[in-house]
Design a protein around this motif. Sequence first.
Motif, PDB file in Angstrom:
ATOM      1  N   LEU A 162       1.060  -0.944   0.166  1.00 46.92           N
ATOM      2  CA  LEU A 162       0.001   0.157  -0.091  1.00 46.92           C
ATOM      3  C   LEU A 162       0.816   1.175  -0.040  1.00 46.92           C
ATOM      4  O   LEU A 162       1.795   1.204   0.969  1.00 46.92           O
ATOM      5  CB  LEU A 162      -0.938  -0.041   1.161  1.00 46.92           C
TER       6      LEU A 162
ATOM      7  N   GLY B  85       1.464   5.394  -0.283  1.00 43.32           N
ATOM      8  CA  GLY B  85       0.946   6.732   0.177  1.00 43.32           C
ATOM      9  C   GLY B  85       1.681   7.725  -0.689  1.00 43.32           C
ATOM     10  O   GLY B  85       1.756   7.340  -1.838  1.00 43.32           O
TER      11      GLY B  85
ATOM     12  N   SER C 135       7.394   8.415   1.212  1.00 41.20           N
ATOM     13  CA  SER C 135       8.235   8.992   1.796  1.00 41.20           C
ATOM     14  C   SER C 135       8.932   8.370   3.031  1.00 41.20           C
ATOM     15  O   SER C 135       9.930   8.953   3.570  1.00 41.20           O
ATOM     16  CB  SER C 135       7.931  10.597   2.333  1.00 41.20           C
ATOM     17  N   ASN C 136       8.281   7.185   3.259  1.00 48.03           N
ATOM     18  CA  ASN C 136       9.069   6.376   4.618  1.00 48.03           C
ATOM     19  C   ASN C 136       9.326   4.908   3.982  1.00 48.03           C
ATOM     20  O   ASN C 136       9.695   4.059   4.661  1.00 48.03           O
ATOM     21  CB  ASN C 136       8.130   6.343   5.490  1.00 48.03           C
TER      22      ASN C 136
ATOM     23  N   MET D 212       0.833   9.109   7.267  1.00 49.34           N
ATOM     24  CA  MET D 212       1.143   9.744   8.432  1.00 49.34           C
ATOM     25  C   MET D 212       0.286   9.061   9.640  1.00 49.34           C
ATOM     26  O   MET D 212       0.751   8.942  10.541  1.00 49.34           O
ATOM     27  CB  MET D 212       0.951  11.250   8.482  1.00 49.34           C
TER      28      MET D 212
ATOM     29  N   CYS E 201       1.859   5.572  10.088  1.00 52.01           N
ATOM     30  CA  CYS E 201       3.112   5.682  10.971  1.00 52.01           C
ATOM     31  C   CYS E 201       3.225   6.594  12.170  1.00 52.01           C
ATOM     32  O   CYS E 201       4.214   6.606  12.714  1.00 52.01           O
ATOM     33  CB  CYS E 201       4.175   6.157   9.775  1.00 52.01           C
TER      34      CYS E 201
ATOM     35  N   SER F 187       5.337  12.189  13.560  1.00 55.19           N
ATOM     36  CA  SER F 187       5.324  13.280  14.630  1.00 55.19           C
ATOM     37  C   SER F 187       6.479  14.313  14.285  1.00 55.19           C
ATOM     38  O   SER F 187       7.424  13.651  13.628  1.00 55.19           O
ATOM     39  CB  SER F 187       5.536  12.719  15.901  1.00 55.19           C
ATOM     40  N   SER F 188       6.602  15.379  14.907  1.00 58.88           N
ATOM     41  CA  SER F 188       7.537  16.171  14.717  1.00 58.88           C
ATOM     42  C   SER F 188       7.497  17.460  16.050  1.00 58.88           C
ATOM     43  O   SER F 188       6.476  17.699  16.079  1.00 58.88           O
ATOM     44  CB  SER F 188       7.657  16.789  13.384  1.00 58.88           C
TER      45      SER F 188
ATOM     46  N   ILE G 122      -6.702  -0.037   5.443  1.00 61.02           N
ATOM     47  CA  ILE G 122      -6.509   1.015   4.482  1.00 61.02           C
ATOM     48  C   ILE G 122      -7.218   2.153   4.977  1.00 61.02           C
ATOM     49  O   ILE G 122      -8.404   1.944   5.034  1.00 61.02           O
ATOM     50  CB  ILE G 122      -7.032   0.184   2.936  1.00 61.02           C
TER      51      ILE G 122
ATOM     52  N   PHE H 254      17.525  18.667   2.714  1.00 57.25           N
ATOM     53  CA  PHE H 254      16.453  18.594   1.425  1.00 57.25           C
ATOM     54  C   PHE H 254      17.183  18.718   0.278  1.00 57.25           C
ATOM     55  O   PHE H 254      16.489  18.954  -0.546  1.00 57.25           O
ATOM     56  CB  PHE H 254      15.368  19.619   1.515  1.00 57.25           C
TER      57      PHE H 254
ATOM     58  N   SER I 255      15.562  11.413  -0.372  1.00 59.32           N
ATOM     59  CA  SER I 255      15.719  10.691   0.915  1.00 59.32           C
ATOM     60  C   SER I 255      14.331  10.033   1.334  1.00 59.32           C
ATOM     61  O   SER I 255      13.435  10.515   0.942  1.00 59.32           O
ATOM     62  CB  SER I 255      16.361  11.461   1.990  1.00 59.32           C
ATOM     63  N   ALA I 256      14.493   9.211   2.464  1.00 63.25           N
ATOM     64  CA  ALA I 256      13.355   8.713   3.177  1.00 63.25           C
ATOM     65  C   ALA I 256      13.181   9.105   4.422  1.00 63.25           C
ATOM     66  O   ALA I 256      12.613   8.690   5.440  1.00 63.25           O
ATOM     67  CB  ALA I 256      13.292   7.300   3.062  1.00 63.25           C
TER      68      ALA I 256
ATOM     69  N   VAL J  23      10.058   1.686   6.069  1.00 59.48           N
ATOM     70  CA  VAL J  23       9.367   0.525   5.883  1.00 59.48           C
ATOM     71  C   VAL J  23       9.815  -0.138   4.679  1.00 59.48           C
ATOM     72  O   VAL J  23       9.806   0.502   3.606  1.00 59.48           O
ATOM     73  CB  VAL J  23       7.577   0.821   5.485  1.00 59.48           C
TER      74      VAL J  23
HETATM   75  C1  LIG Z   1      12.519  14.517   3.971  1.00 58.08           C
HETATM   76  C2  LIG Z   1      11.618  13.931   5.035  1.00 58.08           C
HETATM   77  C3  LIG Z   1      11.258  14.409   6.094  1.00 58.08           C
HETATM   78  C4  LIG Z   1      10.628  13.825   6.927  1.00 58.08           C
HETATM   79  N1  LIG Z   1      10.356  14.055   8.243  1.00 58.08           N
HETATM   80  C5  LIG Z   1       9.560  13.349   9.041  1.00 58.08           C
HETATM   81  C6  LIG Z   1       9.286  13.801  10.475  1.00 58.08           C
HETATM   82  O1  LIG Z   1       9.440  14.908  10.900  1.00 58.08           O
HETATM   83  N2  LIG Z   1       8.264  13.026  11.080  1.00 58.08           N
HETATM   84  C7  LIG Z   1       8.171  11.725  10.563  1.00 58.08           C
HETATM   85  O2  LIG Z   1       7.436  11.163  11.510  1.00 58.08           O
HETATM   86  N3  LIG Z   1       8.180  11.428   9.649  1.00 58.08           N
HETATM   87  C8  LIG Z   1       9.073  11.960   8.660  1.00 58.08           C
HETATM   88  N4  LIG Z   1       9.571  11.533   7.505  1.00 58.08           N
HETATM   89  C9  LIG Z   1       8.895  10.192   7.064  1.00 58.08           C
HETATM   90  C10 LIG Z   1       7.668  10.068   6.209  1.00 58.08           C
HETATM   91  O3  LIG Z   1       7.088  11.303   5.761  1.00 58.08           O
HETATM   92  C11 LIG Z   1       6.427   9.585   7.372  1.00 58.08           C
HETATM   93  O4  LIG Z   1       6.601   8.281   7.665  1.00 58.08           O
HETATM   94  C12 LIG Z   1       4.953   9.583   6.832  1.00 58.08           C
HETATM   95  O5  LIG Z   1       4.284   9.339   7.714  1.00 58.08           O
HETATM   96  C13 LIG Z   1       5.004   8.668   5.565  1.00 58.08           C
HETATM   97  O6  LIG Z   1       3.641   9.081   4.863  1.00 58.08           O
HETATM   98  P1  LIG Z   1       3.216   8.571   3.337  1.00 58.08           P
HETATM   99  O7  LIG Z   1       2.311   9.161   3.036  1.00 58.08           O
HETATM  100  O8  LIG Z   1       4.694   8.968   2.336  1.00 58.08           O
HETATM  101  O9  LIG Z   1       3.549   6.978   3.311  1.00 58.08           O
HETATM  102  P2  LIG Z   1       4.401   5.998   2.562  1.00 58.08           P
HETATM  103  O10 LIG Z   1       5.898   6.107   2.750  1.00 58.08           O
HETATM  104  O11 LIG Z   1       3.968   5.701   1.192  1.00 58.08           O
HETATM  105  O12 LIG Z   1       3.939   4.538   3.404  1.00 58.08           O
HETATM  106  C14 LIG Z   1       4.605   4.439   4.731  1.00 58.08           C
HETATM  107  C15 LIG Z   1       3.641   3.362   5.307  1.00 58.08           C
HETATM  108  O13 LIG Z   1       2.248   3.801   5.475  1.00 58.08           O
HETATM  109  C16 LIG Z   1       1.409   2.998   4.817  1.00 58.08           C
HETATM  110  N5  LIG Z   1       0.207   3.673   4.313  1.00 58.08           N
HETATM  111  C17 LIG Z   1       0.162   4.717   3.355  1.00 58.08           C
HETATM  112  N6  LIG Z   1      -0.924   5.224   3.254  1.00 58.08           N
HETATM  113  C18 LIG Z   1      -1.796   4.454   3.771  1.00 58.08           C
HETATM  114  C19 LIG Z   1      -3.105   4.234   3.988  1.00 58.08           C
HETATM  115  N7  LIG Z   1      -3.815   5.311   3.356  1.00 58.08           N
HETATM  116  N8  LIG Z   1      -3.548   3.388   4.793  1.00 58.08           N
HETATM  117  C20 LIG Z   1      -2.833   2.806   5.564  1.00 58.08           C
HETATM  118  N9  LIG Z   1      -1.658   2.585   5.476  1.00 58.08           N
HETATM  119  C21 LIG Z   1      -1.012   3.495   4.682  1.00 58.08           C
HETATM  120  C22 LIG Z   1       2.098   2.250   3.909  1.00 58.08           C
HETATM  121  O14 LIG Z   1       1.703   0.980   3.457  1.00 58.08           O
HETATM  122  C23 LIG Z   1       3.560   2.002   4.571  1.00 58.08           C
HETATM  123  O15 LIG Z   1       3.501   0.941   5.443  1.00 58.08           O
HETATM  124  C24 LIG Z   1      10.202  12.427   6.465  1.00 58.08           C
HETATM  125  C25 LIG Z   1      10.332  11.814   5.305  1.00 58.08           C
HETATM  126  C26 LIG Z   1      11.211  12.776   4.450  1.00 58.08           C
HETATM  127  C27 LIG Z   1      11.554  12.226   3.055  1.00 58.08           C
END
Ligand SMILES: Cc1cc2nc3c(=O)[nH]c(=O)nc-3n(C[C@H](O)[C@H](O)[C@H](O)COP(=O)(O)OP(=O)(O)OC[C@H]3O[C@@H](n4cnc5c(N)ncnc54)[C@H](O)[C@@H]3O)c2cc1C
Length: 290
Positions: free
Chosen positions: A55, A57, A60-61, A127, A130, A133-134, A176, A207, A211-212, A286
């Motif tokens: 799945l 999003g 970014s992680n 978000m 996962c 938080s920040s 989901i 930035f 990165s992730a 992840v």
């Molecule tokens: C430059 C940068 C800075 C960041 N700073 C922070 C920060 O300050 N704090 C922080 O906590 N994280 C930070 N992150 C990490 C990241 O942004 C977070 O973990 C964010 O929550 C991931 O969201 P996403 O939509 O990109 O999910 P994805 O990376 O696409 O997926 C992450 C996980 O969430 C699941 N997921 C995605 N969408 C759904 C949905 N609709 N339902 C259920 N599960 C889902 C996926 O299956 C996967 O397991 C940062 C990342 C980057 C690149």
Amino acid sequence: MDVRTHKPDVRKKVSLKIFNTLRLEAIAPIMFVAHSTDDLSEFAKRVCSWDDFYLLGAGSNIFIENDILNKPVLILGKEFSYIERVDSLSLEIGAATALSKVISYTIEQNLRGLEELAGIPASIGGMMACNASSFGKELLSLVEEAAVIDESGEIKHVKKSDIRYSYRRSSLENCIIIKAILRFDEACDVREKVISYLGKRLDMQDFSYPSAGCIFKNPLNVSAGYLIDKCGLKGFRVGGAQVSLKHGNFIINRADAKAGDINYIIAVIKERVNERFGIILEEEIVRWKI
Ligand SMILES: Cc1cc2nc3c(=O)[nH]c(=O)nc-3n(C[C@H](O)[C@H](O)[C@H](O)COP(=O)(O)OP(=O)(O)OC[C@H]3O[C@@H](n4cnc5c(N)ncnc54)[C@H](O)[C@@H]3O)c2cc1C
């Protein structure tokens, strides 16, 4: 909003490079783009288990380790990207909505609550899964109610009191997530606060290259970035991947990095931090791995 209109949209041999912020190249043999809750229910009923698909999003992680995936990728379409006013302080937000879009809206509408998270390049659903938080603010602390599709394909409405979360963990991570209602406070200084937290983020995080975000969770009472820095690993480079010079917990893709480059760096970091501090770092990213 009831998102129910089109047929499922199945795409073949999709390059995932633009779908992950590490910009790793990988091919998804099949990508399902869900345009409605019906699509999602149908999809959930057809897969045998939650482990049968990835799945996505905003990507970014995630750390995609293989050139070609062996499972379909599910992504929520633009129909899940929306913001609707529920009442003066509450918004219903689709799970695919980019945080940046929500932040812009809350600035316009003087709604306080998300400023600390500004700049995270994520979707609201990701978000919530996962518990992003920040600066001491957890996204899930604002969530009043979530709507999710469970493994049986049914839509469930989960109340605040039933959502459990802790550092980077959430009871919604195995569903989901399709939408949520977030509750804000009223304030007139939202723009200033967002600018201030964005400034802090730009000072701390890297930035300049893909990165992730943070690779490792912070151990109790100490930041992983500090430990990595103390091991002299800032700037450590393997192939196209490098430990950021700005933030020890970021691995950046300097130039066409391969998953193997990143894995090598992760292994070295874990070994050195354990040798020097006796701490076993736990990954925050992840992994998508066959
Ligand atoms: C430059 C940068 C800075 C960041 N700073 C922070 C920060 O300050 N704090 C922080 O906590 N994280 C930070 N992150 C990490 C990241 O942004 C977070 O973990 C964010 O929550 C991931 O969201 P996403 O939509 O990109 O999910 P994805 O990376 O696409 O997926 C992450 C996980 O969430 C699941 N997921 C995605 N969408 C759904 C949905 N609709 N339902 C259920 N599960 C889902 C996926 O299956 C996967 O397991 C940062 C990342 C980057 C690149």
